[in-house]
Design an enzyme around this catalytic site. Sequence first.
Site, short mmCIF file in Angstrom:
data_model
loop_
_atom_site.label_atom_id
_atom_site.label_comp_id
_atom_site.label_asym_id
_atom_site.label_seq_id
_atom_site.Cartn_x
_atom_site.Cartn_y
_atom_site.Cartn_z
CE LYS A 75 -18.85 -34.09 -37.38
NZ LYS A 75 -19.34 -34.75 -36.16
CB SER A 150 -16.10 -35.89 -34.37
OG SER A 150 -17.51 -35.93 -34.52
CB SER A 174 -19.36 -35.45 -32.04
OG SER A 174 -18.44 -36.49 -31.87
#
Lengths: 466, 99
Positions: A75, A150, A174
């Site tokens: 990420k 997210s 997330s």
Amino acid sequence: MLPYKTHTEKIRLIQKAQLSLIENVEFFLSQISVHKDINAFNFLFDDAIDRANKIEQKIKEGTSGKLAGMVIAVKDLLSVKDKPLTCSSKILRGFEAIYTATSIEKLIDEDAILIGKTNCDEFGMGSTNENSAFGPVLNPLDKLKVPGGSSGGSAAAVAANFCDAAIGTDTGGSIRQPAAFTGTFGIKPTYGRVSRYGLTAYASSFDCVGPIAKNVLDLALILKIISGKDELDSTSSESNEIQFPSQNKKYKIGLPKEYFKEGLTEEVKTGIEITIENLEKTGHEIIDISLPHSDYTIAAYYILATAEASSNLARFDGVRYGLRNEKIRTFDELYNLTKTEGFGKEVKRRIMLGTYVLSSGYYDAYYSKAQKVRRLIKEDFDNAFREVDLIISPTAPSTAYKIGDTVNDPLQMYLGDIYTVSANLTGIPAISVPYQSENSLPIGIQFMASHFNEEILLDIAQQITE
Amino acid sequence: MSVSKDEIKNIAKLAKLNLNEAEINEFTGDMNKILDYMDKLNELDTDNIRPLSNPLETYNVLREDELKRSIDREDALKNAPGRNDEFFRVPKVIKSDKK
């Protein structure tokens, strides 16, 4: 398609020269390029092939690490030295990390291959991956839907076979919610189990780093590697080592009555009911429990998380890094124009909210109040775990949202986090296990356990998947 | 509790954000809706409850105060939008009388 299901199988194929690691990485890269519209990656790493070559040698010589050749996406909120780090924000355009996050360093040390940085909601703020300077990520299972957020790019990359596994971060759900929306496995570890060093801070008392994978074995393997106390993160913990695979234990599983009152879609309700039936059939005990403060979790979470965010994001002042408008003449302009031009709308909204709840006159009414409610919620869970080993719930109230559905209604988006934020408020670990019903997108079944009991989350996940 | 447009302007000033008229209107609406929802915390009596700021309630994690190398100056400066030799360059803070 891939000729292996788990990492152990992959290693065996490479050892027997039935799989070329270079061709494997090339396959992933070609998939990413063919399905560019998914938009899962912000950056690809051009040294992946070279690394595959070296690691294939090591595997054949028998000198490789535990994650040798596992292709992992990271990420874009975590630092990898000399690679771009943007947090999917305009404010960090052109930024290159000057050190590597501890969790990622551990992956590299065990010979994993990093393939690139994944798209996400800006600074981790969002539940749909629509708040990104790189544009939205599409759900590979249905391109009209969001992949969740997210860590939407990480989950989409795993679901679409762009990599073997991915690293995400979880501040309010997330990792788990995108795992649920894409039919993958995701675990949010106990707060402090994995070092936060090198993770761009959103809400420091909530943030956790964790894996998203295609199966429980790989998920457990990665989690074991990235865990551990780190001198560079004083909130990281010396914790028990995760023993997995474990021996098929029977558990007492709590079913919170507050979680099934309203707002659940039919698919989710049915999926949970069938799962519960199967758990009972296989010898687990389902016990009705109560988490009396469930109705207050979203309010407490969004007050505290935005307060911490407004403080953490103050560092983006345009002095040491970040974009700079050439017209800037004064110091005030430097701060104001950097933030105004660099941050997206949802980030600004959360900074505003956080600044408000911390401002004099409102601090006690909101911030301090929410901290007290945080303790009440934690006590609910402490009480529940005196009676049960695990708590079961949906990961999200519905399957993946349609793209655009929550864009104009932030509160609606926040309410979707109802099942996930409790684990972050209380610091406990939680896993999302995919459940595939016949005619809909997958849903996520969430299990929560008490602090440092990831082991039983992995065990139950493995049992219901078999 | 309802938040006025003027309060929103003040919060934006504190947060160092320049908001245009449309954004002020939008954020005023959003914030009122969100804060209205958050007011539900007032249903709870929390008089004798201690605030919880860290879920594991760890305190004073100490280590030896040893001198260690951390980041090289060049690395620290590498992402700066403006630099002057070994310094970060920012707009002039002190006003000059000459000119």
